[in-house]
Design a protein around this motif. Structure first.
Motif, PDB file in Angstrom:
ATOM      1  N   GLU A 146       0.799  -1.226   0.000  1.00 31.30           N
ATOM      2  CA  GLU A 146       0.000   0.000   0.000  1.00 31.30           C
ATOM      3  C   GLU A 146       0.832   1.277   0.000  1.00 31.30           C
ATOM      4  O   GLU A 146       0.297   2.364  -0.226  1.00 31.30           O
ATOM      5  N   CYS A 147       2.127   1.203   0.229  1.00 34.34           N
ATOM      6  CA  CYS A 147       2.941   2.412   0.306  1.00 34.34           C
ATOM      7  C   CYS A 147       3.332   2.909  -1.086  1.00 34.34           C
ATOM      8  O   CYS A 147       3.203   2.192  -2.082  1.00 34.34           O
ATOM      9  N   ASP A 148       3.822   4.140  -1.126  1.00 31.80           N
ATOM     10  CA  ASP A 148       4.347   4.710  -2.371  1.00 31.80           C
ATOM     11  C   ASP A 148       5.857   4.505  -2.492  1.00 31.80           C
ATOM     12  O   ASP A 148       6.386   4.301  -3.585  1.00 31.80           O
ATOM     13  N   VAL A 149       6.544   4.595  -1.339  1.00 32.93           N
ATOM     14  CA  VAL A 149       8.006   4.578  -1.314  1.00 32.93           C
ATOM     15  C   VAL A 149       8.493   3.596  -0.252  1.00 32.93           C
ATOM     16  O   VAL A 149       7.973   3.576   0.867  1.00 32.93           O
ATOM     17  N   ILE A 150       9.487   2.797  -0.607  1.00 37.85           N
ATOM     18  CA  ILE A 150      10.146   1.899   0.350  1.00 37.85           C
ATOM     19  C   ILE A 150      11.555   2.422   0.587  1.00 37.85           C
ATOM     20  O   ILE A 150      12.322   2.632  -0.359  1.00 37.85           O
ATOM     21  N   VAL A 151      11.889   2.644   1.868  1.00 37.75           N
ATOM     22  CA  VAL A 151      13.198   3.170   2.261  1.00 37.75           C
ATOM     23  C   VAL A 151      13.907   2.111   3.091  1.00 37.75           C
ATOM     24  O   VAL A 151      13.287   1.442   3.916  1.00 37.75           O
ATOM     25  N   GLY A 152      15.218   1.972   2.894  1.00 45.58           N
ATOM     26  CA  GLY A 152      15.932   1.006   3.719  1.00 45.58           C
ATOM     27  C   GLY A 152      17.405   0.920   3.396  1.00 45.58           C
ATOM     28  O   GLY A 152      17.904   1.527   2.444  1.00 45.58           O
ATOM     29  N   TYR A 153      18.088   0.143   4.214  1.00 41.06           N
ATOM     30  CA  TYR A 153      19.487  -0.224   3.978  1.00 41.06           C
ATOM     31  C   TYR A 153      19.531  -1.018   2.673  1.00 41.06           C
ATOM     32  O   TYR A 153      18.655  -1.845   2.399  1.00 41.06           O
ATOM     33  N   THR A 154      20.519  -0.787   1.867  1.00 40.50           N
ATOM     34  CA  THR A 154      20.595  -1.356   0.520  1.00 40.50           C
ATOM     35  C   THR A 154      20.379  -2.861   0.507  1.00 40.50           C
ATOM     36  O   THR A 154      19.628  -3.390  -0.322  1.00 40.50           O
ATOM     37  N   VAL A 155      21.011  -3.593   1.420  1.00 43.47           N
ATOM     38  CA  VAL A 155      20.897  -5.055   1.455  1.00 43.47           C
ATOM     39  C   VAL A 155      19.455  -5.482   1.703  1.00 43.47           C
ATOM     40  O   VAL A 155      18.956  -6.435   1.092  1.00 43.47           O
ATOM     41  N   TYR A 156      18.745  -4.774   2.584  1.00 39.70           N
ATOM     42  CA  TYR A 156      17.363  -5.144   2.907  1.00 39.70           C
ATOM     43  C   TYR A 156      16.424  -4.798   1.753  1.00 39.70           C
ATOM     44  O   TYR A 156      15.490  -5.552   1.469  1.00 39.70           O
ATOM     45  N   VAL A 157      16.649  -3.684   1.112  1.00 42.84           N
ATOM     46  CA  VAL A 157      15.820  -3.312  -0.043  1.00 42.84           C
ATOM     47  C   VAL A 157      15.955  -4.354  -1.150  1.00 42.84           C
ATOM     48  O   VAL A 157      14.973  -4.718  -1.803  1.00 42.84           O
ATOM     49  N   ASP A 158      17.163  -4.863  -1.344  1.00 43.71           N
ATOM     50  CA  ASP A 158      17.369  -5.883  -2.368  1.00 43.71           C
ATOM     51  C   ASP A 158      16.549  -7.150  -2.097  1.00 43.71           C
ATOM     52  O   ASP A 158      16.193  -7.882  -3.024  1.00 43.71           O
ATOM     53  N   LEU A 159      16.231  -7.398  -0.823  1.00 39.09           N
ATOM     54  CA  LEU A 159      15.454  -8.584  -0.470  1.00 39.09           C
ATOM     55  C   LEU A 159      13.992  -8.470  -0.894  1.00 39.09           C
ATOM     56  O   LEU A 159      13.324  -9.483  -1.103  1.00 39.09           O
ATOM     57  N   VAL A 160      13.480  -7.252  -1.008  1.00 34.65           N
ATOM     58  CA  VAL A 160      12.046  -7.067  -1.302  1.00 34.65           C
ATOM     59  C   VAL A 160      11.782  -6.426  -2.662  1.00 34.65           C
ATOM     60  O   VAL A 160      10.632  -6.376  -3.109  1.00 34.65           O
ATOM     61  N   LYS A 161      12.811  -5.930  -3.300  1.00 35.23           N
ATOM     62  CA  LYS A 161      12.623  -5.113  -4.513  1.00 35.23           C
ATOM     63  C   LYS A 161      11.866  -5.857  -5.604  1.00 35.23           C
ATOM     64  O   LYS A 161      10.991  -5.288  -6.267  1.00 35.23           O
ATOM     65  N   GLU A 162      12.152  -7.117  -5.810  1.00 33.77           N
ATOM     66  CA  GLU A 162      11.510  -7.860  -6.903  1.00 33.77           C
ATOM     67  C   GLU A 162      10.014  -8.024  -6.653  1.00 33.77           C
ATOM     68  O   GLU A 162       9.203  -7.894  -7.576  1.00 33.77           O
ATOM     69  N   ARG A 163       9.624  -8.287  -5.420  1.00 31.84           N
ATOM     70  CA  ARG A 163       8.207  -8.516  -5.111  1.00 31.84           C
ATOM     71  C   ARG A 163       7.396  -7.222  -5.175  1.00 31.84           C
ATOM     72  O   ARG A 163       6.199  -7.247  -5.471  1.00 31.84           O
ATOM     73  N   TYR A 164       8.030  -6.092  -4.880  1.00 36.01           N
ATOM     74  CA  TYR A 164       7.315  -4.806  -4.870  1.00 36.01           C
ATOM     75  C   TYR A 164       7.940  -3.873  -5.904  1.00 36.01           C
ATOM     76  O   TYR A 164       8.274  -2.729  -5.622  1.00 36.01           O
ATOM     77  N   ALA A 165       8.069  -4.372  -7.096  1.00 26.26           N
ATOM     78  CA  ALA A 165       8.823  -3.678  -8.144  1.00 26.26           C
ATOM     79  C   ALA A 165       8.193  -2.368  -8.590  1.00 26.26           C
ATOM     80  O   ALA A 165       8.873  -1.527  -9.186  1.00 26.26           O
ATOM     81  N   ASP A 166       6.893  -2.157  -8.309  1.00 27.78           N
ATOM     82  CA  ASP A 166       6.234  -0.935  -8.748  1.00 27.78           C
ATOM     83  C   ASP A 166       6.473   0.245  -7.811  1.00 27.78           C
ATOM     84  O   ASP A 166       6.014   1.362  -8.075  1.00 27.78           O
ATOM     85  N   LYS A 167       7.205   0.035  -6.721  1.00 28.38           N
ATOM     86  CA  LYS A 167       7.427   1.096  -5.738  1.00 28.38           C
ATOM     87  C   LYS A 167       8.658   1.930  -6.081  1.00 28.38           C
ATOM     88  O   LYS A 167       9.558   1.497  -6.811  1.00 28.38           O
ATOM     89  N   GLU A 168       8.714   3.115  -5.497  1.00 31.29           N
ATOM     90  CA  GLU A 168       9.933   3.919  -5.542  1.00 31.29           C
ATOM     91  C   GLU A 168      10.816   3.461  -4.391  1.00 31.29           C
ATOM     92  O   GLU A 168      10.330   3.210  -3.286  1.00 31.29           O
ATOM     93  N   PHE A 169      12.116   3.335  -4.630  1.00 32.71           N
ATOM     94  CA  PHE A 169      13.032   2.856  -3.598  1.00 32.71           C
ATOM     95  C   PHE A 169      14.082   3.914  -3.284  1.00 32.71           C
ATOM     96  O   PHE A 169      14.662   4.511  -4.195  1.00 32.71           O
ATOM     97  N   LEU A 170      14.313   4.124  -1.989  1.00 36.20           N
ATOM     98  CA  LEU A 170      15.362   5.027  -1.517  1.00 36.20           C
ATOM     99  C   LEU A 170      16.239   4.246  -0.555  1.00 36.20           C
ATOM    100  O   LEU A 170      15.735   3.602   0.379  1.00 36.20           O
ATOM    101  N   THR A 171      17.548   4.296  -0.764  1.00 35.32           N
ATOM    102  CA  THR A 171      18.454   3.504   0.067  1.00 35.32           C
ATOM    103  C   THR A 171      19.633   4.339   0.550  1.00 35.32           C
ATOM    104  O   THR A 171      19.982   5.371  -0.044  1.00 35.32           O
ATOM    105  N   THR A 172      20.233   3.863   1.648  1.00 32.57           N
ATOM    106  CA  THR A 172      21.526   4.374   2.098  1.00 32.57           C
ATOM    107  C   THR A 172      22.357   3.171   2.514  1.00 32.57           C
ATOM    108  O   THR A 172      21.801   2.130   2.898  1.00 32.57           O
ATOM    109  N   PRO A 173      23.674   3.280   2.479  1.00 32.58           N
ATOM    110  CA  PRO A 173      24.517   2.163   2.910  1.00 32.58           C
ATOM    111  C   PRO A 173      24.558   2.055   4.436  1.00 32.58           C
ATOM    112  O   PRO A 173      23.966   2.857   5.154  1.00 32.58           O
TER     113      PRO A 173
END
Length: 248
Positions: free
Chosen positions: A27-54
């Motif tokens: 339901e969110c517009d943007v997913i924010v997270g540590y790069t490694v964690y975002v990589d774990l979910v990116k494929e399943r929620y591919a329509d979202k905007e992603f913001l990451t930091t190391p």
């Protein structure tokens, strides 16, 4: 009301994510997270905007999530395991302070003590302590005291962040402290890469744990005085089978 959800995604695989966490990410517009964690979910929620930091950029990451939510987008800040247990929930509350917006919703997740314990058997059926061996934010002297107190109290002990490239000796030093109070043959276990490729459970004594091959994707379990191996699993009985003693 502008909204920011702090989402615990569990150990990393979708099967161990809660329904509530999945709903928040859908339901969110943007997913924010540590790069490694975002990589774990990116494929399943591919329509979202992603913001990451190391790594080591936690404050910047949380400020980015808050500002994005203030800008009118629904934001999900993801955390490995649980969002409050060594997660970002407390820092987000600190940085937002007493402001009314954005609304913060904390969504719990399956922490490594639970998922790793299930991989090894049932090592946490009685009281236990969870201690991080990372001394990046906590002085090592305080970690030493917590280890000693947990051992003296005969608690089961779960160790997070047992070893990293910058802290190669922390598990060995922790075991040296525990061995002052606990026997060398105390049953222990290590859960490796829980919910991810390479997932495995390993069993050993406390004496052998000192030189175990672990990393930041390992979670360490030290049993209490009742812990034993049963059928190849690490088990800490709670005492249900003890004969009840009638009141005097």
């Amino acid at each position: 009301m502008r909204k920011l959800a702090v989402v615990g995604i569990g150990p990393g695989n979708y099967e161990n994510m809660t329904i509530r966490a999945d709903r928040a990410l859908r339901e969110c517009d943007v997913i924010v997270g540590y790069t490694v964690y975002v990589d774990l979910v990116k494929e399943r929620y591919a329509d979202k905007e992603f913001l990451t930091t190391p790594m080591l950029r936690e404050v910047e990451r949380c400020e980015m999530a808050l500002e994005t939510a203030r800008g009118g987008k629904t934001v999900a800040m993801i955390c490995s395991g649980d969002s409050g247990i060594y997660g970002m929930a407390a820092l987000l509350y600190e940085l937002r302070g007493e402001a009314a917006e954005p609304e913060i919703e904390v969504i719990p997740g399956l922490t490594a003590a639970c998922s790793g314990g299930a991989l090894l058997g049932a090592p946490l059926t009685h009281d236990f302590a969870v201690i991080s061996l990372s001394n990046r934010l906590t002085p090592w002297e305080k970690i030493e005291k917590r280890l000693a107190c947990a051992a003296e109290a005969d608690l089961g002990i779960v160790l997070y962040n047992p070893r990293s490239k910058g802290r190669p000796d922390n598990l060995r030093m922790a075991c040296d402290i525990l061995l002052r109070y606990l026997p060398e043959d105390r049953p222990c276990g290590v859960a490796h890469s829980i919910g991810r490729e390479g997932e495995a459970g390993e069993y050993m004594t406390l004496g052998a744990l000192r030189d175990a091959d672990v990393d930041m994707f390992s979670t360490v379990f030290i049993g209490n005085a009742m812990t034993k191996m049963i059928g190849g699993a690490m088990v800490t009985p709670r005492g249900y089978r003890r004969k009840e003693v009638p009141d005097a």
